[in-house]
Design an enzyme around this catalytic site. Structure first.
Site, PDB file in Angstrom:
ATOM      1  N   HIS A  55       1.013  -0.059   3.658  1.00  0.00           N
ATOM      2  CA  HIS A  55       1.708   0.314   2.377  1.00  0.00           C
ATOM      3  C   HIS A  55       0.690   1.148   1.573  1.00  0.00           C
ATOM      4  CE1 HIS A  55       4.288  -1.056  -1.163  1.00  0.00           C
ATOM      5  NE2 HIS A  55       3.586  -0.019  -1.507  1.00  0.00           N
ATOM      6  N   HIS A 108      -1.257  -0.983  -8.735  1.00  0.00           N
ATOM      7  CA  HIS A 108      -0.816  -0.885  -7.364  1.00  0.00           C
ATOM      8  C   HIS A 108      -0.800   0.815  -6.904  1.00  0.00           C
ATOM      9  CE1 HIS A 108       1.370  -0.648  -3.750  1.00  0.00           C
ATOM     10  NE2 HIS A 108       2.356   0.021  -4.276  1.00  0.00           N
ATOM     11  N   GLU A 156       8.446  -2.767  -7.822  1.00  0.00           N
ATOM     12  CA  GLU A 156       7.460  -3.649  -7.477  1.00  0.00           C
ATOM     13  C   GLU A 156       6.961  -4.582  -8.292  1.00  0.00           C
ATOM     14  OE1 GLU A 156       7.049  -3.521  -4.454  1.00  0.00           O
ATOM     15  OE2 GLU A 156       6.864  -1.752  -3.517  1.00  0.00           O
ATOM     16  N   HIS A 194      -1.580   3.876  -3.686  1.00  0.00           N
ATOM     17  CA  HIS A 194      -1.538   4.191  -2.204  1.00  0.00           C
ATOM     18  C   HIS A 194      -2.717   5.116  -1.871  1.00  0.00           C
ATOM     19  CE1 HIS A 194       2.962   3.957  -2.375  1.00  0.00           C
ATOM     20  NE2 HIS A 194       2.450   2.725  -2.461  1.00  0.00           N
TER      21      HIS A 194
HETATM   22 ZN   LIG Z   1       3.704   1.145  -3.187  1.00  0.00          ZN
END
Ligand SMILES: [Zn+2]
Length: 298
Positions: free
Chosen positions: A173, A110, A91, A112
């Site tokens: 996501h 980043h 990513e 989740h």
């Molecule tokens: Zn991710």
């Protein structure tokens, strides 16, 4: 003097002490993301600027809860590896895009987080003005359109919103945040998840009172007092916002009447009497009865 001021000048190379501190901060934030269930398994990634040539990022295929400072990868702003035994996350291009678009940003996180990601899966952005603190700090949290992870689609989707937002949901996501330090970006991730949880509870309860546009302006006017740099103002015209959310934030906030957000019961009863009808919730009725009984006793 803060660490970031020390290294924020750009062309000056970062001191090894500052780099050590940034690596330690990334390890600590990784541990917190994992401990709070914001990531599972090897999910998520964190990065930070070292100087105008290099940035440090988390390695791929490692749980963010169990990292050590030596695991970090040093890359340039094209994503080429400069140092480190491991490879950077797939990513990384999303992080690079954010640094390219936002010279003021020093770190990207980043993750989740489950409730916020639930909103991202449901396609519901967190754009309602309901919490004073969120309005002051992040403003609104849009959803970047779905892009297959580790492809150019994700940086492309993020590019649309990142100039005007410090945090956003990623459709189906997770979420991404940025800030002037690793902890600053992390705290924004915490704010998004906390906001998502509160929004979920309010919606389950069946009511969500929105702050007025005037109140939003008042709250955002306080940013200077707290040293918060706002990425963009609230869109004056939602139609304009639809065209380009790079310039402003869509925030659902109605134009206010003269009333407070939640008028007291007496005001509502008086207002209702004018219409010839009184409507009360069970809670309001019991509060009225309790009040009347108290008055009788007095
Ligand atoms: Zn991710």
């Amino acid at each position: 003097m803060s660490l970031w001021r020390e290294i924020g000048e750009g062309s000056r190379p970062v001191s090894s002490r500052a780099e050590e501190q940034i690596r330690a901060d990334i390890v600590e934030v990784g541990r917190r993301l994992y401990a709070r269930g914001f990531v599972a398994s090897n999910d998520g990634n964190i990065s930070a600027r070292l100087d105008d040539r290099r940035l440090v990022t988390t390695p791929k295929s490692v749980s963010k809860g169990f990292m050590t400072p030596d695991m970090m990868v040093i890359v340039d702003y094209d994503g080429a590896k400069l140092a480190g035994d491991r490879d950077p996350s797939s990513e990384l291009p999303m992080h690079l895009e954010i640094y390219r678009q936002r010279p003021d940003v020093n770190a990207v996180v980043h993750a989740h987080p489950p409730t916020a990601t639930g909103f991202a899966v449901a396609g519901i952005p967190l754009t309602r003005a309901v919490l004073a603190e969120v309005v002051t700090t992040l403003g609104s949290i849009p959803i970047a359109e779905y892009g297959t992870p580790s492809t150019a689609e994700l940086p492309e989707a993020v590019r649309k919103y990142i100039k005007a937002h410090d945090g956003m949901l990623l459709a189906n996501h997770g979420a991404v945040t940025c800030g002037n330090s690793v902890f600053n970006a992390h705290f924004k991730m915490e704010t998004i998840e906390h906001f998502a949880k509160i929004s979920l509870v309010a919606r389950l309860l069946g009511r969500e009172h929105l702050l007025s546009r005037e109140e939003v302006e008042r709250l955002q006017g306080l940013r200077g007092m707290y040293g918060i740099a706002a990425p963009a103002p609230v869109c004056a015209d939602p139609a304009e916002a639809e065209r380009d959310q790079a310039l402003c934030q869509v925030l659902e906030a109605p134009v206010s009447s003269t009333e407070r957000l939640v008028p007291d019961i007496a005001t509502r009863v008086r207002q209702a009497s004018v219409d010839g009808e009184i409507r009360l919730t069970y809670g309001e009725l019991t509060a009225l009865i309790a009040d009347a009984v108290k008055n009788l006793r007095d």
